[in-house]
Design an enzyme around this catalytic site. Structure first.
Site, PDB file in Angstrom:
ATOM      1  N   ASP A 115       1.498  -1.134  -0.063  1.00 30.29           N
ATOM      2  CA  ASP A 115      -0.309   0.310   0.125  1.00 30.29           C
ATOM      3  C   ASP A 115       0.989   1.249  -0.114  1.00 30.29           C
ATOM      4  O   ASP A 115       1.565   1.053   0.680  1.00 30.29           O
ATOM      5  CB  ASP A 115      -0.762  -0.008   1.418  1.00 30.29           C
ATOM      6  CG  ASP A 115      -0.981   0.998   1.333  1.00 30.29           C
ATOM      7  OD1 ASP A 115      -2.020   2.033   0.527  1.00 30.29           O
ATOM      8  OD2 ASP A 115      -1.968   1.080   2.218  1.00 30.29           O
ATOM      9  N   ASP A 148      -4.554   3.750   2.554  1.00 26.79           N
ATOM     10  CA  ASP A 148      -5.904   3.154   2.847  1.00 26.79           C
ATOM     11  C   ASP A 148      -6.248   1.684   3.027  1.00 26.79           C
ATOM     12  O   ASP A 148      -7.407   1.451   3.260  1.00 26.79           O
ATOM     13  CB  ASP A 148      -6.801   3.685   1.225  1.00 26.79           C
ATOM     14  CG  ASP A 148      -6.143   2.646   0.273  1.00 26.79           C
ATOM     15  OD1 ASP A 148      -5.131   1.875   0.318  1.00 26.79           O
ATOM     16  OD2 ASP A 148      -6.702   2.467  -0.530  1.00 26.79           O
ATOM     17  N   ASP A 196      -1.199  -1.144  -3.893  1.00 29.21           N
ATOM     18  CA  ASP A 196      -1.854  -0.016  -5.076  1.00 29.21           C
ATOM     19  C   ASP A 196      -0.636  -0.435  -6.116  1.00 29.21           C
ATOM     20  O   ASP A 196       0.239  -1.182  -6.040  1.00 29.21           O
ATOM     21  CB  ASP A 196      -2.010   1.136  -4.630  1.00 29.21           C
ATOM     22  CG  ASP A 196      -1.355   1.828  -3.907  1.00 29.21           C
ATOM     23  OD1 ASP A 196      -0.069   1.748  -3.815  1.00 29.21           O
ATOM     24  OD2 ASP A 196      -1.710   2.350  -2.965  1.00 29.21           O
ATOM     25  N   ASP A 253      -3.216 -10.058 -16.252  1.00 29.00           N
ATOM     26  CA  ASP A 253      -4.654 -10.628 -16.131  1.00 29.00           C
ATOM     27  C   ASP A 253      -5.546  -9.905 -17.934  1.00 29.00           C
ATOM     28  O   ASP A 253      -6.084  -9.442 -17.242  1.00 29.00           O
ATOM     29  CB  ASP A 253      -5.501 -10.939 -14.981  1.00 29.00           C
ATOM     30  CG  ASP A 253      -5.108 -11.849 -14.211  1.00 29.00           C
ATOM     31  OD1 ASP A 253      -6.029 -12.739 -15.049  1.00 29.00           O
ATOM     32  OD2 ASP A 253      -4.319 -12.513 -12.514  1.00 29.00           O
ATOM     33  N   ASP A 255      -7.771 -16.182 -17.447  1.00 30.33           N
ATOM     34  CA  ASP A 255      -8.450 -16.568 -16.403  1.00 30.33           C
ATOM     35  C   ASP A 255      -9.271 -17.648 -17.207  1.00 30.33           C
ATOM     36  O   ASP A 255      -9.922 -16.815 -18.008  1.00 30.33           O
ATOM     37  CB  ASP A 255      -9.379 -15.468 -15.857  1.00 30.33           C
ATOM     38  CG  ASP A 255      -9.846 -15.531 -14.209  1.00 30.33           C
ATOM     39  OD1 ASP A 255      -8.729 -15.874 -13.453  1.00 30.33           O
ATOM     40  OD2 ASP A 255     -10.872 -15.460 -14.212  1.00 30.33           O
ATOM     41  N   GLU A 276      -5.562 -20.549 -18.016  1.00 31.06           N
ATOM     42  CA  GLU A 276      -6.037 -21.498 -17.277  1.00 31.06           C
ATOM     43  C   GLU A 276      -6.701 -21.207 -16.976  1.00 31.06           C
ATOM     44  O   GLU A 276      -7.762 -21.292 -17.966  1.00 31.06           O
ATOM     45  CB  GLU A 276      -6.284 -20.236 -15.880  1.00 31.06           C
ATOM     46  CG  GLU A 276      -6.473 -20.748 -14.141  1.00 31.06           C
ATOM     47  CD  GLU A 276      -7.130 -20.178 -13.113  1.00 31.06           C
ATOM     48  OE1 GLU A 276      -7.784 -20.152 -12.555  1.00 31.06           O
ATOM     49  OE2 GLU A 276      -7.992 -19.586 -13.984  1.00 31.06           O
ATOM     50  N   HIS A 321      -2.942 -16.839  -5.612  1.00 31.94           N
ATOM     51  CA  HIS A 321      -3.583 -16.079  -5.408  1.00 31.94           C
ATOM     52  C   HIS A 321      -5.120 -16.921  -4.693  1.00 31.94           C
ATOM     53  O   HIS A 321      -6.489 -16.558  -3.994  1.00 31.94           O
ATOM     54  CB  HIS A 321      -4.101 -14.864  -5.731  1.00 31.94           C
ATOM     55  CG  HIS A 321      -5.201 -15.023  -6.999  1.00 31.94           C
ATOM     56  ND1 HIS A 321      -4.340 -15.532  -8.160  1.00 31.94           N
ATOM     57  CD2 HIS A 321      -6.491 -15.036  -7.179  1.00 31.94           C
ATOM     58  CE1 HIS A 321      -5.314 -15.504  -9.181  1.00 31.94           C
ATOM     59  NE2 HIS A 321      -6.862 -15.182  -8.752  1.00 31.94           N
ATOM     60  N   ASP A 322      -5.107 -18.119  -5.957  1.00 32.83           N
ATOM     61  CA  ASP A 322      -6.368 -19.009  -5.051  1.00 32.83           C
ATOM     62  C   ASP A 322      -6.361 -20.699  -4.095  1.00 32.83           C
ATOM     63  O   ASP A 322      -7.576 -20.671  -3.451  1.00 32.83           O
ATOM     64  CB  ASP A 322      -7.013 -19.281  -6.964  1.00 32.83           C
ATOM     65  CG  ASP A 322      -7.386 -18.241  -7.731  1.00 32.83           C
ATOM     66  OD1 ASP A 322      -7.853 -17.537  -7.128  1.00 32.83           O
ATOM     67  OD2 ASP A 322      -7.657 -18.437  -8.769  1.00 32.83           O
TER      68      ASP A 322
END
Ligand code: ISL
Length: 584
Positions: free
Chosen positions: A34, A38, A42, A111, A219, A277, A350-351
């Site tokens: 970050d 926030d 980012d 992605d 994806d 993927e 990330h999955d």
């Protein structure tokens, strides 16, 4: 650290298959760094951490989605493919990141999420506005099952179950029809049968390439072609849903679409990387998708090894990972794509839960198992992918309440199971083992409260073990997980045999499921990898193979030892999770 101290990254050159000697690093921007307090990572945060990636030595960043999105699925629900979401920054920030990465010799792969859009994408807003809208047919609209009352449970056009629980169909009051969403109801599936859809996607992809990006991670690209008629799936006794997978995956026009995309988007452009993927892809199909002469994709993500611990029905039902199952599965894929095609190599993303918690022993042999798993993965034939934090040995966390969970998949699953009578603690335990938020806790840069990720309140809590597992504590520390990854990347860059050599698994005696040994060979150059993938010591003897501990040179190991005692012995004692790499 001055930039002259940084290891020069791999020079990507002009070779069409440059990605064979490259290593890719996945950035999940929400959790990387970050920059504006926030609590959400980012693009400027990624810029601020490029030194880390350059120090590691990776060649490519795969950037998870930063496009405009309502964030129902953390950016995998896109409402504008050509704008940056304000939560991640601006297009100027993105251009600066791209330029800065390129200056350091690092490519950026975007992605590409085009099986579905967000329901807030203007295409869907128009499509939904009326059955005669010209964009109606850009998505999958269907009437209720004949003889049923539209909108009532059981009236859905077919019996498919969404990846994120419940039916794949959402009822639209105003037109009395349903739309298809294989994922969340905020992720309506695009209708690729419609050529206007395909050409709109290709044009968007070309504009990103014109902007300078270096390729795409696509994806669930194996779901874009569906079986016409969208037939009901086979039902099991335990569920009101049927198995739609055979009808919505690997549909009849998939190869045609990928070849068309190649022609329309990639022909005549160099230096790109494409990876599709593909949950459920078989080795035989993977060969077809990645055969360069077919002009479809460079490589695919297969899912066999990340399904080994799934029980019947759902990933949330656990099955104990059988000893040796991981090595066996990886070997099957190495063998299948030995002659034609190319593998992508990964243990986490990330999955998926954290690799060291899932395949290793994070309680007793954390450093050893993280580095052993990295070793067996990176030295295979294929392109390795590192998921952010994996290079630090980041682990799973535990969830003591559903309020700590952010992932739509886990939250929907929790709701569903608790409504069906499962206990809160059982469902949370399953989420703690396999849920996607394990991978999504912020990167642990240092030992401070929020791990150096943010000075605000993180959107998902930082794993408290940042006190002991963090980047700062591992830089330049011999034997650290980070330095081990760095050494593995260097091996791939420096030795053609790692990038291009053949793969052959070597049997051991006494036969042991725990030991994974394989040879890489290119001409006279041979590299041998031997790893004990268990928490017990193992005596290792290679079947019909010269003992490397007496004849070879140790290139890399993860356990410090005094060295072999010098005796001419065929057997060698391997410590728990010990991995060694020999040049012969
Ligand atoms: O994590 C999974 C659920 O068990 C996988 O099935 C996952 O949904 C599948 O791999 C597809 O993943 C991709 O598409 C999804 C998105 O939620 C994932 O983050 C993405 O990687 C929908 O876009």
């Amino acid at each position: 650290m001055s930039s002259s101290e940084l290891v020069a990254p791999f020079a990507t050159g002009t070779d069409a298959q440059w990605w064979k000697s490259a290593v890719v690093y996945q950035v999940y921007p929400r959790s990387f760094q970050d920059s504006d307090s926030d609590g959400i990572g980012d693009i400027r945060g990624v810029l601020n951490r490029l030194d880390h990636l350059q120090r590691l030595g990776v060649d490519v960043i795969w950037l998870s989605p930063v496009y405009r999105s309502p964030q129902a699925d953390n950016g995998y629900d896109i409402s504008d493919y050509e704008e940056i979401d304000p939560v991640f920054g601006t297009m100027a920030d993105f251009d600066e990141l791209l330029a800065s990465a390129h200056e350091r010799g690092i490519k950026i792969v975007m992605d590409l999420v085009v099986n579905h859009t967000s329901d807030e994408h203007p295409w869907f807003v128009e499509s939904r506005s009326s059955p005669d809208n010209p964009r109606r047919d850009w998505y999958w609209w269907r009437d209720a099952r004949p003889g049923t009352i539209p909108g009532e449970a059981g009236s859905e056009p077919n019996n498919w179950e969404s990846f994120f629980s419940g039916s794949t169909w959402e009822f639209d009051e105003s037109s009395g029809q349903y739309y298809l969403h294989l994922f969340d109801r905020k992720q309506p599936d695009l209708n690729w049968e419609n050529p206007e859809v395909r050409h709109a996607v290709y044009a968007m992809m070309r504009r990103w390439l014109d902007r300078g990006v270096d390729g795409f991670r696509m994806d669930v690209i194996n779901l874009i072609s569906k079986q016409p008629g969208l037939p009901d799936g086979q039902r099991s006794e335990s569920s009101r849903f049927g198995d739609g997978f055979p009808y919505f995956a690997h549909g009849p026009r998939l190869h045609e679409y990928l070849r068309e995309m190649h022609r329309e988007v990639f022909d005549g452009r160099d230096g790109l990387l494409t990876v599709g993927e593909m949950p459920g892809v078989t080795p035989g199909e993977a060969v077809l998708f990645t055969d360069q002469s077919r002009r479809e994709l460079d490589m695919v993500f297969q899912f066999e090894h990340v399904g080994l611990d799934h029980g019947d029905g759902s990933k949330f039902t656990h099955r104990e990972l059988a000893p040796g199952a991981l090595a066996e599965s990886l070997t099957r894929w190495q063998d299948a794509l030995a002659e034609t095609g190319w593998n992508s190599l990964y243990l986490s993303n990330h999955d998926q839960p954290r690799a060291v918690s899932r395949f290793g022993d994070d309680a007793n042999w954390w450093r050893e198992s993280a580095t052993a798993l990295a070793t067996i993965l990176h030295l295979q034939r294929g392109t390795p992918y590192i998921y952010q934090g994996e290079e630090l040995g980041m682990t799973n966390r535990t969830f003591s309440s559903i309020d700590e969970v952010r992932d739509v998949e886990s939250i929907n699953h929790y709701r569903d199971r608790v409504a069906s009578g499962d206990s809160d603690s059982d469902v949370l335990a399953a989420i703690g083992r396999i849920g996607r938020d394990n991978a999504r806790t912020p990167v642990q840069w240092d030992a401070s409260q929020h791990g150096g990720f943010t000075t605000g309140t993180p959107w998902l809590a930082v794993n408290p073990n940042t006190a002991t597992i963090n980047a700062e504590d591992q830089y330049d520390v011999a034997g650290s997980v980070f330095e081990h990854y760095r050494a593995l990347i260097r091996l791939r860059h420096e030795r053609a045999v790692i990038a291009d050599g053949s793969f052959r698994r070597i049997a051991v005696t006494p036969a042991s499921d725990a030991v994974f040994a394989y040879e890489r060979r290119l001409g006279n150059d041979t590299v041998l990898v031997v790893a004990n993938l268990s928490s017990q010591e193992r005596v290792v003897r290679l079947d019909g193979y010269p003992a490397p501990w007496t004849t070879g040179t140790l290139l890399l190991g993860n356990v410090t030892r005094a060295g072999h005692d010098g005796a001419q012995t065929e057997t060698e004692l391997f410590a728990p999770w010990e991995a060694r790499v020999y040049a012969l």
